[in-house]
Design an enzyme around this catalytic site. Structure first.
Site, PDB file in Angstrom:
ATOM      1  N   SER A 144       4.996  61.162  -6.258  1.00  0.00           N
ATOM      2  CA  SER A 144       5.240  62.465  -6.889  1.00  0.00           C
ATOM      3  C   SER A 144       4.420  63.544  -6.197  1.00  0.00           C
ATOM      4  O   SER A 144       3.257  63.331  -5.831  1.00  0.00           O
ATOM      5  CB  SER A 144       4.875  62.409  -8.373  1.00  0.00           C
ATOM      6  OG  SER A 144       4.982  63.680  -8.967  1.00  0.00           O
ATOM      7  N   ASP A 145       5.038  64.711  -6.007  1.00  0.00           N
ATOM      8  CA  ASP A 145       4.321  65.860  -5.482  1.00  0.00           C
ATOM      9  C   ASP A 145       3.304  66.339  -6.523  1.00  0.00           C
ATOM     10  O   ASP A 145       3.520  66.185  -7.727  1.00  0.00           O
ATOM     11  CB  ASP A 145       5.320  66.975  -5.154  1.00  0.00           C
ATOM     12  CG  ASP A 145       4.630  68.226  -4.635  1.00  0.00           C
ATOM     13  OD1 ASP A 145       3.756  68.085  -3.772  1.00  0.00           O
ATOM     14  OD2 ASP A 145       4.966  69.320  -5.111  1.00  0.00           O
ATOM     15  N   LYS A 146       2.216  66.904  -6.050  1.00  0.00           N
ATOM     16  CA  LYS A 146       1.168  67.340  -6.974  1.00  0.00           C
ATOM     17  C   LYS A 146       1.461  68.712  -7.582  1.00  0.00           C
ATOM     18  O   LYS A 146       1.628  68.847  -8.785  1.00  0.00           O
ATOM     19  CB  LYS A 146      -0.196  67.379  -6.265  1.00  0.00           C
ATOM     20  CG  LYS A 146      -1.347  67.844  -7.168  1.00  0.00           C
ATOM     21  CD  LYS A 146      -2.656  67.893  -6.431  1.00  0.00           C
ATOM     22  CE  LYS A 146      -2.768  69.134  -5.576  1.00  0.00           C
ATOM     23  NZ  LYS A 146      -2.975  70.369  -6.391  1.00  0.00           N
TER      24      LYS A 146
END
Length: 339
Positions: A144-146
């Protein structure tokens, strides 16, 4: 296009393009699927690949067909040895073949997944393809992207680090003011908005006039503005990546150690650093401070990660931030500190 540096009037700027420097005014003449980006997306959607579920169904079907063919061959051989009537043997072989081939299996499985999609819809899950349900069930690692996914993408400003010199008399508010002068609310940039919202009313930001503004671009890694104050005096302010602002500053040797220490401290606490500088009376850049910016984690993301771990899924965070910032954010999200 009405006008932009490097692009002639009348030329096309395609959707998905990135303006690396300057500003632009344009007329939108195509949206959605009518853009080149949309047409490309349609081509990708039209390219269907077999899912794991579909490959498994085909594999089972092929196995049963091969098994049925082997049994039919065995029946024919046995019937020849026993001198059984050929018509009876062929009838029996035909019944076996029809019964062995799973004609209804794809339908039954599709109905089963449709029921699963209905249950997921009750939990506010949008299912675009039935095969995606089985694909998701087989996921072991979720990346997942932050920014904006695991975090709120709403930057908040911490207590600034400031340098006491002839320009800044030891005031954190002055650092925020000069950073705000190098910002524009019209750009809707999260960093600019966070800085502008932190300016106090008594600092009278409206009393300053921006003569020229140079927006941020990935090459220079900073913004710059030419400012005229209420007395008619002009000066420049800039904000951007600390290493870039330090390199510009005439007082780099005097402040470098302090600045690097403050950046490391902010990073250890999960803050991103934004440096600020201002020109003096001789027009030389003077480093005046560092602004810490923090993007708080989403509360629902913490619970979602915990639920995913309970289901045996490994969650990985993908980010381009400093290691110290990523480690601090990951620890708050319950992802550990192994970055």
């Amino acid at each position: 296009v009405l006008g932009v540096f490097g692009v002639l009037v009348g030329e096309t700027v395609y959707s998905g393009s990135i303006i690396r420097q300057g500003e632009i005014e344009a007329i939108v003449y195509a949206t959605g699927a009518n853009t080149f980006f949309g047409k490309t997306a349609q081509l990708v959607q039209g390219e269907r690949t077999a899912s794991h579920f579909q490959r498994a169904v085909l594999k089972i079907g092929n196995y049963l067909i091969m098994l049925a063919a082997a049994l039919v061959l065995l029946i024919v051989i046995v019937a020849l040895f026993r001198d059984d009537p050929m018509i009876t043997t062929l009838q029996f072989a035909l019944v076996l073949t029809v019964a062995a081939i799973p004609v209804a299996m794809p339908t039954v499985l599709s109905v089963t997944m449709a029921v699963g999609a209905r249950l997921l819809a009750k939990k506010q899950v949008v299912v675009t393809r039935l095969a995606a349900i089985e694909e998701l069930a087989g996921v072991d690692i979720l990346c997942s992207d932050k920014t904006g996914t695991l975090t709120q993408n709403l930057l908040t400003l911490g207590d600034p680090f400031y340098i006491e010199n002839s320009i800044n008399k030891g005031s954190a508010e002055q650092v925020i003011l000069y950073a705000a002068l190098a910002s524009r609310s019209e750009n809707n940039d999260p960093i600019d908005l966070a800085v502008l919202q932190s300016v106090k009313a008594e600092q009278h930001l409206d009393s300053y006039h921006i003569e020229h503004f140079q927006p941020f671009d990935p090459v220079s890694k900073r913004t710059e503005a030419l400012i005229k104050n209420a007395d008619g005096k002009t000066f420049k302010v800039t904000k951007g990546a600390p290493q870039v602002i330090l390199a510009l500053s005439a007082n780099i040797e005097a402040v470098k150690t302090q600045v690097e220490a403050s950046i490391d401290e902010f990073a250890a606490r999960g803050f991103r650093s934004l440096a600020v500088a201002k020109t003096d009376e001789q027009g030389k850049w003077q480093f005046i401070g560092v602004l810490p910016l923090f993007d708080p984690p989403r509360e629902e993301a913490i619970q979602t990660i915990a639920d995913a771990k309970e289901m045996g899924m490994s969650v990985k965070m993908v980010t381009g931030d400093q290691v110290a910032i990523a480690r601090e954010t990951a620890s708050k999200l319950g992802l550990g500190t192994n970055i």
